[in-house]
Design a protein around this motif. Structure first.
Motif, PDB file in Angstrom:
ATOM      1  N   ARG A 232       0.821  -1.214   0.000  1.00 49.74           N
ATOM      2  CA  ARG A 232       0.000   0.000   0.000  1.00 49.74           C
ATOM      3  C   ARG A 232       0.851   1.259   0.000  1.00 49.74           C
ATOM      4  O   ARG A 232       0.535   2.256  -0.676  1.00 49.74           O
ATOM      5  CB  ARG A 232      -0.908  -0.006   1.238  1.00 49.74           C
ATOM      6  CG  ARG A 232      -1.868   1.156   1.334  1.00 49.74           C
ATOM      7  CD  ARG A 232      -2.458   1.280   2.729  1.00 49.74           C
ATOM      8  NE  ARG A 232      -1.471   1.717   3.710  1.00 49.74           N
ATOM      9  CZ  ARG A 232      -1.721   1.844   5.015  1.00 49.74           C
ATOM     10  NH1 ARG A 232      -2.906   1.528   5.484  1.00 49.74           N
ATOM     11  NH2 ARG A 232      -0.783   2.263   5.846  1.00 49.74           N
ATOM     12  N   ASP A 233       1.957   1.205   0.751  1.00 45.31           N
ATOM     13  CA  ASP A 233       2.760   2.397   0.987  1.00 45.31           C
ATOM     14  C   ASP A 233       4.006   2.469   0.112  1.00 45.31           C
ATOM     15  O   ASP A 233       5.000   3.103   0.476  1.00 45.31           O
ATOM     16  CB  ASP A 233       3.138   2.474   2.466  1.00 45.31           C
ATOM     17  CG  ASP A 233       1.931   2.675   3.371  1.00 45.31           C
ATOM     18  OD1 ASP A 233       0.848   3.005   2.846  1.00 45.31           O
ATOM     19  OD2 ASP A 233       2.059   2.494   4.590  1.00 45.31           O
ATOM     20  N   GLY A 234       3.966   1.832  -1.037  1.00 44.77           N
ATOM     21  CA  GLY A 234       5.059   1.965  -1.993  1.00 44.77           C
ATOM     22  C   GLY A 234       6.385   1.397  -1.546  1.00 44.77           C
ATOM     23  O   GLY A 234       7.451   1.922  -1.889  1.00 44.77           O
ATOM     24  N   GLY A 235       6.326   0.309  -0.760  1.00 42.46           N
ATOM     25  CA  GLY A 235       7.557  -0.335  -0.306  1.00 42.46           C
ATOM     26  C   GLY A 235       8.064   0.188   1.023  1.00 42.46           C
ATOM     27  O   GLY A 235       9.122  -0.246   1.483  1.00 42.46           O
ATOM     28  N   GLN A 236       7.321   1.091   1.652  1.00 46.57           N
ATOM     29  CA  GLN A 236       7.713   1.614   2.954  1.00 46.57           C
ATOM     30  C   GLN A 236       6.992   0.888   4.081  1.00 46.57           C
ATOM     31  O   GLN A 236       5.881   0.416   3.913  1.00 46.57           O
ATOM     32  CB  GLN A 236       7.394   3.109   3.065  1.00 46.57           C
ATOM     33  CG  GLN A 236       8.274   4.005   2.236  1.00 46.57           C
ATOM     34  CD  GLN A 236       8.063   5.475   2.571  1.00 46.57           C
ATOM     35  OE1 GLN A 236       7.200   5.838   3.370  1.00 46.57           O
ATOM     36  NE2 GLN A 236       8.856   6.327   1.946  1.00 46.57           N
ATOM     37  N   PHE A 237       7.657   0.855   5.236  1.00 46.50           N
ATOM     38  CA  PHE A 237       7.003   0.343   6.445  1.00 46.50           C
ATOM     39  C   PHE A 237       7.678   0.987   7.648  1.00 46.50           C
ATOM     40  O   PHE A 237       8.912   1.001   7.739  1.00 46.50           O
ATOM     41  CB  PHE A 237       7.107  -1.182   6.545  1.00 46.50           C
ATOM     42  CG  PHE A 237       6.327  -1.741   7.704  1.00 46.50           C
ATOM     43  CD1 PHE A 237       4.965  -1.995   7.579  1.00 46.50           C
ATOM     44  CD2 PHE A 237       6.934  -1.975   8.933  1.00 46.50           C
ATOM     45  CE1 PHE A 237       4.226  -2.487   8.650  1.00 46.50           C
ATOM     46  CE2 PHE A 237       6.209  -2.463  10.013  1.00 46.50           C
ATOM     47  CZ  PHE A 237       4.852  -2.719   9.862  1.00 46.50           C
ATOM     48  N   GLY A 238       6.872   1.526   8.533  1.00 44.26           N
ATOM     49  CA  GLY A 238       7.414   2.137   9.738  1.00 44.26           C
ATOM     50  C   GLY A 238       8.374   3.265   9.458  1.00 44.26           C
ATOM     51  O   GLY A 238       9.326   3.488  10.221  1.00 44.26           O
ATOM     52  N   GLY A 239       8.139   3.988   8.385  1.00 44.49           N
ATOM     53  CA  GLY A 239       8.998   5.114   8.037  1.00 44.49           C
ATOM     54  C   GLY A 239      10.279   4.739   7.316  1.00 44.49           C
ATOM     55  O   GLY A 239      11.078   5.613   6.960  1.00 44.49           O
ATOM     56  N   GLU A 240      10.491   3.449   7.058  1.00 40.82           N
ATOM     57  CA  GLU A 240      11.688   2.978   6.364  1.00 40.82           C
ATOM     58  C   GLU A 240      11.319   2.470   4.971  1.00 40.82           C
ATOM     59  O   GLU A 240      10.258   1.859   4.784  1.00 40.82           O
ATOM     60  CB  GLU A 240      12.362   1.851   7.145  1.00 40.82           C
ATOM     61  CG  GLU A 240      12.825   2.247   8.546  1.00 40.82           C
ATOM     62  CD  GLU A 240      13.979   3.228   8.518  1.00 40.82           C
ATOM     63  OE1 GLU A 240      14.778   3.173   7.554  1.00 40.82           O
ATOM     64  OE2 GLU A 240      14.082   4.047   9.449  1.00 40.82           O
ATOM     65  N   GLN A 241      12.206   2.713   4.003  1.00 46.62           N
ATOM     66  CA  GLN A 241      12.004   2.193   2.652  1.00 46.62           C
ATOM     67  C   GLN A 241      12.569   0.777   2.604  1.00 46.62           C
ATOM     68  O   GLN A 241      13.777   0.579   2.572  1.00 46.62           O
ATOM     69  CB  GLN A 241      12.697   3.083   1.607  1.00 46.62           C
ATOM     70  CG  GLN A 241      12.272   2.805   0.175  1.00 46.62           C
ATOM     71  CD  GLN A 241      10.839   3.249  -0.112  1.00 46.62           C
ATOM     72  OE1 GLN A 241      10.444   4.351   0.231  1.00 46.62           O
ATOM     73  NE2 GLN A 241      10.059   2.373  -0.738  1.00 46.62           N
ATOM     74  N   ILE A 242      11.694  -0.212   2.600  1.00 52.46           N
ATOM     75  CA  ILE A 242      12.108  -1.617   2.662  1.00 52.46           C
ATOM     76  C   ILE A 242      12.391  -2.168   1.266  1.00 52.46           C
ATOM     77  O   ILE A 242      13.371  -2.892   1.059  1.00 52.46           O
ATOM     78  CB  ILE A 242      11.017  -2.471   3.344  1.00 52.46           C
ATOM     79  CG1 ILE A 242      10.615  -1.866   4.703  1.00 52.46           C
ATOM     80  CG2 ILE A 242      11.482  -3.908   3.503  1.00 52.46           C
ATOM     81  CD1 ILE A 242      11.746  -1.713   5.672  1.00 52.46           C
ATOM     82  N   LEU A 243      11.533  -1.840   0.317  1.00 47.19           N
ATOM     83  CA  LEU A 243      11.693  -2.281  -1.063  1.00 47.19           C
ATOM     84  C   LEU A 243      11.705  -1.057  -1.980  1.00 47.19           C
ATOM     85  O   LEU A 243      11.125  -0.015  -1.648  1.00 47.19           O
ATOM     86  CB  LEU A 243      10.556  -3.222  -1.478  1.00 47.19           C
ATOM     87  CG  LEU A 243      10.529  -4.596  -0.800  1.00 47.19           C
ATOM     88  CD1 LEU A 243       9.241  -5.326  -1.176  1.00 47.19           C
ATOM     89  CD2 LEU A 243      11.740  -5.421  -1.180  1.00 47.19           C
ATOM     90  N   SER A 244      12.321  -1.207  -3.126  1.00 48.61           N
ATOM     91  CA  SER A 244      12.421  -0.106  -4.071  1.00 48.61           C
ATOM     92  C   SER A 244      11.035   0.387  -4.488  1.00 48.61           C
ATOM     93  O   SER A 244      10.206  -0.416  -4.934  1.00 48.61           O
ATOM     94  CB  SER A 244      13.201  -0.550  -5.315  1.00 48.61           C
ATOM     95  OG  SER A 244      12.975   0.332  -6.396  1.00 48.61           O
TER      96      SER A 244
END
Length: 328
Positions: A232-244
């Motif tokens: 949903r959040d474009g690869g982000q989670f908890g304020g961190e970019q996890i996936l491109s």
């Protein structure tokens, strides 16, 4: 002692709480009757923004025990492929199987399989006869799952049309293992497990030791929800970019269409006209996100009962696009 900012935040939170609680109650009252009419459904969690607005497990093992997510595994493998590309282990989606993992191609493979691209595998457009459906039993009882899949006859030109086949995703998973030097389990834990704070237990491996690429992974409904939030959040989670974010955007572009459900399909994810991004597994396992509506959803169901597009899966889609999408 409260400073002015923390006091203001606490005051705002106090005023907002009744509205949030009313929205949650309204959402629950909209969803609960629908799931009561679905005896196959085990658990469901709905998150809007940062708020869990529905979380119930009327049947099954509950919200905190791992469930077999079946073919939702294909969508997880697709995310791992995107990470391997971002890390430089694979040159890109146009890289061929013959350059990425030549060691997994048997000498008697169907002519042309070395030229299959990572994109062909991601989109289930390898052109090879499928290993799902009536061929599934013979495939998983064979001595070498990768060889079996790569010896299927070509029944379509690669890149032409979607042929649903778990064997295609298993070949992709084996290629990722060779390219990265890590098992799918190791990749899943490092790319998704640790960053998302979720447990990913070991699952089935083939006779050569490759983890099943496309089936049998197990996650709790809460873990499934975190992956939905990631999408949903474009690869982000908890304020961190996890996936491109580029990979997420590329994954959500329609590349082909399912001949069964009629849904569009990107890089391992089904796409609906209403804006849902969906991982779908046998029996009614669902990881779903709706970026525009700020929704993330996890659903688990009886893994031993079918969920056809004209049956239970269709009912789940009505649930997503009805009470879930319109409530609140």
């Amino acid at each position: 002692m409260l400073n002015r900012r923390s006091f203001s935040a606490a005051l705002l939170s106090a005023f907002a709480a009744p509205f949030v609680n009313r929205a949650m109650a309204q959402t629950a009252s909209d969803i609960r009757p629908a799931i009561d009419a679905l005896p196959q459904l085990h658990a469901m969690i709905v998150q809007r923004g940062d708020d869990i607005v529905f979380a119930e497990a009327p049947r099954g093992p509950g919200l905190d025990r791992a469930a077999n997510i079946k073919s939702c595994s294909k969508s997880i493998v697709a995310l791992l492929a995107g990470n391997a590309i971002a890390q430089g282990d694979i040159a890109g989606v146009n890289a061929t199987l013959g350059t990425v993992a030549p060691s997994i191609i048997p000498p008697d493979a169907t002519p042309g399989v070395a030229d299959l691209t990572i994109e062909d595998l991601l989109t289930l457009r390898a052109g090879l006869e499928g290993t799902s459906g009536p061929n599934y039993g013979a495939w998983v009882n064979s001595g070498n799952w990768v060889d079996f899949a790569l010896r299927r006859p070509m029944i379509a030109s690669p890149g032409e049309r979607m042929i649903y086949s778990t064997g295609t995703t298993h070949v992709l998973g084996a290629a990722l293992t060779v390219a990265t030097g890590q098992s799918l389990l190791e990749q899943a834990r490092s790319v998704l497990g640790r960053p998302l704070g979720i447990e990913i237990p070991p699952w089935t491996r083939d006779p050569q030791g490759f983890y099943f690429g496309g089936n049998e992974m197990a996650l709790t409904p809460r873990a499934m929800l975190r992956i939905a939030v990631l999408m949903r959040d474009g690869g982000q989670f908890g304020g961190e970019q996890i996936l491109s974010p580029d990979w997420i955007r590329a994954s959500l572009r329609p590349r082909t269409r399912s001949p069964y459900s009629g849904l569009s399909y990107g890089y391992g994810w089904f796409l609906t006209d209403s804006g849902f991004v969906i991982a779908r597994g046998y029996g009614g396992q669902i990881i779903a996100a709706h970026p525009e509506r700020d929704l993330a959803v996890a659903i688990t169901s009886d893994p031993n009962s079918p969920a056809r597009s004209g049956g239970y899966f269709g009912q789940l889609m009505n649930l997503l696009e009805g009470p879930v999408l319109t409530s609140g």
